[in-house]
Motif scaffolding. Structure first.
Motif, mmCIF file in Angstrom:
data_model
loop_
_atom_site.group_PDB
_atom_site.id
_atom_site.type_symbol
_atom_site.label_atom_id
_atom_site.label_comp_id
_atom_site.label_asym_id
_atom_site.label_seq_id
_atom_site.Cartn_x
_atom_site.Cartn_y
_atom_site.Cartn_z
ATOM 1 N N HIS A 34 0.827 -1.205 0.000
ATOM 2 C CA HIS A 34 0.000 0.000 0.000
ATOM 3 C C HIS A 34 0.865 1.260 0.000
ATOM 4 C CE1 HIS A 34 -3.896 -1.853 0.195
ATOM 5 N NE2 HIS A 34 -3.561 -2.555 1.261
ATOM 6 N N LEU A 35 1.927 1.250 0.773
ATOM 7 C CA LEU A 35 2.821 2.413 0.806
ATOM 8 C C LEU A 35 3.492 2.635 -0.543
ATOM 9 C CD1 LEU A 35 4.448 2.092 4.336
ATOM 10 C CD2 LEU A 35 2.841 3.834 3.548
ATOM 11 N N GLU A 36 3.841 1.560 -1.235
ATOM 12 C CA GLU A 36 4.435 1.689 -2.563
ATOM 13 C C GLU A 36 3.444 2.364 -3.511
ATOM 14 O OE1 GLU A 36 6.424 -1.077 -6.077
ATOM 15 O OE2 GLU A 36 5.360 -2.048 -4.433
ATOM 16 N N LYS A 37 2.178 1.979 -3.445
ATOM 17 C CA LYS A 37 1.153 2.592 -4.292
ATOM 18 C C LYS A 37 0.956 4.063 -3.940
ATOM 19 C CE LYS A 37 -1.465 -1.639 -5.065
ATOM 20 N NZ LYS A 37 -2.752 -2.326 -4.883
ATOM 21 N N ILE A 38 0.952 4.371 -2.660
ATOM 22 C CA ILE A 38 0.773 5.759 -2.219
ATOM 23 C C ILE A 38 1.933 6.624 -2.697
ATOM 24 C CG2 ILE A 38 0.744 7.259 -0.180
ATOM 25 C CD1 ILE A 38 -0.797 4.889 1.229
ATOM 26 N N ARG A 39 3.156 6.137 -2.541
ATOM 27 C CA ARG A 39 4.330 6.905 -2.968
ATOM 28 C C ARG A 39 4.343 7.120 -4.477
ATOM 29 N NH1 ARG A 39 7.068 3.599 1.049
ATOM 30 N NH2 ARG A 39 7.451 4.922 2.853
ATOM 31 N N ALA A 40 4.013 6.071 -5.229
ATOM 32 C CA ALA A 40 3.993 6.192 -6.690
ATOM 33 C C ALA A 40 2.921 7.184 -7.134
ATOM 34 C CB ALA A 40 3.755 4.823 -7.328
ATOM 35 N N THR A 41 1.774 7.135 -6.477
ATOM 36 C CA THR A 41 0.697 8.069 -6.809
ATOM 37 C C THR A 41 1.090 9.500 -6.458
ATOM 38 O OG1 THR A 41 -0.951 6.329 -6.451
ATOM 39 C CG2 THR A 41 -1.743 8.605 -6.436
ATOM 40 N N ALA A 46 2.806 14.943 -8.183
ATOM 41 C CA ALA A 46 3.814 16.008 -8.185
ATOM 42 C C ALA A 46 4.292 16.289 -9.604
ATOM 43 C CB ALA A 46 4.984 15.618 -7.290
ATOM 44 N N THR A 47 4.521 15.244 -10.380
ATOM 45 C CA THR A 47 4.951 15.418 -11.762
ATOM 46 C C THR A 47 3.862 16.082 -12.590
ATOM 47 O OG1 THR A 47 6.423 13.509 -11.615
ATOM 48 C CG2 THR A 47 5.769 14.205 -13.832
ATOM 49 N N ALA A 48 2.616 15.640 -12.395
ATOM 50 C CA ALA A 48 1.495 16.236 -13.130
ATOM 51 C C ALA A 48 1.351 17.717 -12.799
ATOM 52 C CB ALA A 48 0.200 15.484 -12.811
ATOM 53 N N ALA A 49 1.502 18.058 -11.537
ATOM 54 C CA ALA A 49 1.392 19.458 -11.123
ATOM 55 C C ALA A 49 2.527 20.294 -11.709
ATOM 56 C CB ALA A 49 1.391 19.561 -9.609
ATOM 57 N N ALA A 50 3.722 19.721 -11.780
ATOM 58 C CA ALA A 50 4.883 20.461 -12.280
ATOM 59 C C ALA A 50 4.879 20.597 -13.795
ATOM 60 C CB ALA A 50 6.168 19.772 -11.828
ATOM 61 N N THR A 51 4.361 19.584 -14.489
ATOM 62 C CA THR A 51 4.464 19.581 -15.950
ATOM 63 C C THR A 51 3.139 19.821 -16.662
ATOM 64 O OG1 THR A 51 4.067 17.199 -16.138
ATOM 65 C CG2 THR A 51 6.369 17.911 -15.822
ATOM 66 N N GLY A 52 2.047 19.633 -15.961
ATOM 67 C CA GLY A 52 0.732 19.746 -16.593
ATOM 68 C C GLY A 52 0.340 18.506 -17.369
ATOM 69 N N ASP A 55 -1.498 12.407 -18.178
ATOM 70 C CA ASP A 55 -1.685 11.047 -18.673
ATOM 71 C C ASP A 55 -1.153 10.066 -17.632
ATOM 72 O OD1 ASP A 55 -2.622 12.134 -21.021
ATOM 73 O OD2 ASP A 55 -0.684 12.004 -22.029
ATOM 74 N N LEU A 56 -1.948 9.036 -17.363
ATOM 75 C CA LEU A 56 -1.547 8.041 -16.377
ATOM 76 C C LEU A 56 -0.466 7.149 -16.969
ATOM 77 C CD1 LEU A 56 -2.077 6.968 -13.530
ATOM 78 C CD2 LEU A 56 -3.798 5.459 -14.504
ATOM 79 N N ASP A 57 0.644 7.093 -16.305
ATOM 80 C CA ASP A 57 1.757 6.248 -16.707
ATOM 81 C C ASP A 57 1.321 4.783 -16.633
ATOM 82 O OD1 ASP A 57 4.306 4.657 -15.366
ATOM 83 O OD2 ASP A 57 4.902 6.045 -16.957
ATOM 84 N N GLU A 58 1.657 3.983 -17.639
ATOM 85 C CA GLU A 58 1.238 2.575 -17.679
ATOM 86 C C GLU A 58 1.792 1.790 -16.490
ATOM 87 O OE1 GLU A 58 -0.744 -0.765 -18.522
ATOM 88 O OE2 GLU A 58 -1.070 1.187 -19.409
ATOM 89 N N GLN A 59 3.014 2.086 -16.094
ATOM 90 C CA GLN A 59 3.618 1.401 -14.955
ATOM 91 C C GLN A 59 2.828 1.691 -13.675
ATOM 92 O OE1 GLN A 59 7.745 2.410 -14.657
ATOM 93 N NE2 GLN A 59 8.314 0.402 -13.893
ATOM 94 N N LEU A 60 2.424 2.939 -13.470
ATOM 95 C CA LEU A 60 1.619 3.300 -12.306
ATOM 96 C C LEU A 60 0.252 2.630 -12.397
ATOM 97 C CD1 LEU A 60 1.034 4.864 -9.719
ATOM 98 C CD2 LEU A 60 0.424 6.837 -11.142
ATOM 99 N N ALA A 61 -0.345 2.625 -13.569
ATOM 100 C CA ALA A 61 -1.648 1.988 -13.745
ATOM 101 C C ALA A 61 -1.593 0.511 -13.367
ATOM 102 C CB ALA A 61 -2.130 2.156 -15.175
ATOM 103 N N GLN A 62 -0.536 -0.170 -13.806
ATOM 104 C CA GLN A 62 -0.376 -1.583 -13.469
ATOM 105 C C GLN A 62 -0.202 -1.768 -11.963
ATOM 106 O OE1 GLN A 62 2.845 -3.073 -15.830
ATOM 107 N NE2 GLN A 62 1.628 -3.134 -17.706
ATOM 108 N N LEU A 63 0.583 -0.908 -11.342
ATOM 109 C CA LEU A 63 0.804 -0.995 -9.903
ATOM 110 C C LEU A 63 -0.511 -0.814 -9.152
ATOM 111 C CD1 LEU A 63 2.791 -1.087 -7.442
ATOM 112 C CD2 LEU A 63 2.932 1.400 -7.660
ATOM 113 N N LEU A 64 -1.298 0.163 -9.567
ATOM 114 C CA LEU A 64 -2.570 0.421 -8.900
ATOM 115 C C LEU A 64 -3.580 -0.702 -9.126
ATOM 116 C CD1 LEU A 64 -2.933 4.247 -9.559
ATOM 117 C CD2 LEU A 64 -2.194 3.104 -7.460
ATOM 118 N N ARG A 65 -3.475 -1.379 -10.272
ATOM 119 C CA ARG A 65 -4.349 -2.524 -10.536
ATOM 120 C C ARG A 65 -3.858 -3.786 -9.836
ATOM 121 N NH1 ARG A 65 -4.385 -0.520 -16.113
ATOM 122 N NH2 ARG A 65 -2.677 -1.960 -16.532
#
Length: 67
Positions: A34-41, A46-52, A55-65
């Motif tokens: 759960h902590l790994e998912k929270i940190r990745a999210t 932070a990246t989305a806020a900084a860059t605008g 798009d959900l990264d596929e690696q993050l999507a897989q982790l969350l699934r």
């Protein structure tokens, strides 16, 4: 990756006993997952806020699934 390993070992050391409750190895592993998912999210936010770029990264999507 080093931060994840360090955080994971820190969780294992500290979370095995929290407020007098002893956690099993399985419970500790679930907490680490759960902590790994929270940190990745949080990193993605932070990246989305900084860059605008929102798009959900596929690696993050897989982790969350849980894949």
């Amino acid at each position: 990756m080093l931060a994840t390993i360090s955080a994971s070992s820190c969780v294992r050391k500290r979370a095995s006993k929290l407020r007098g409750h002893e956690f099993t190895d399985t419970q500790t592993k679930v907490l680490e997952n759960h902590l790994e998912k929270i940190r990745a999210t949080a990193d993605w936010i932070a990246t989305a806020a900084a860059t605008g770029q929102v798009d959900l990264d596929e690696q993050l999507a897989q982790l969350l699934r849980g894949q």
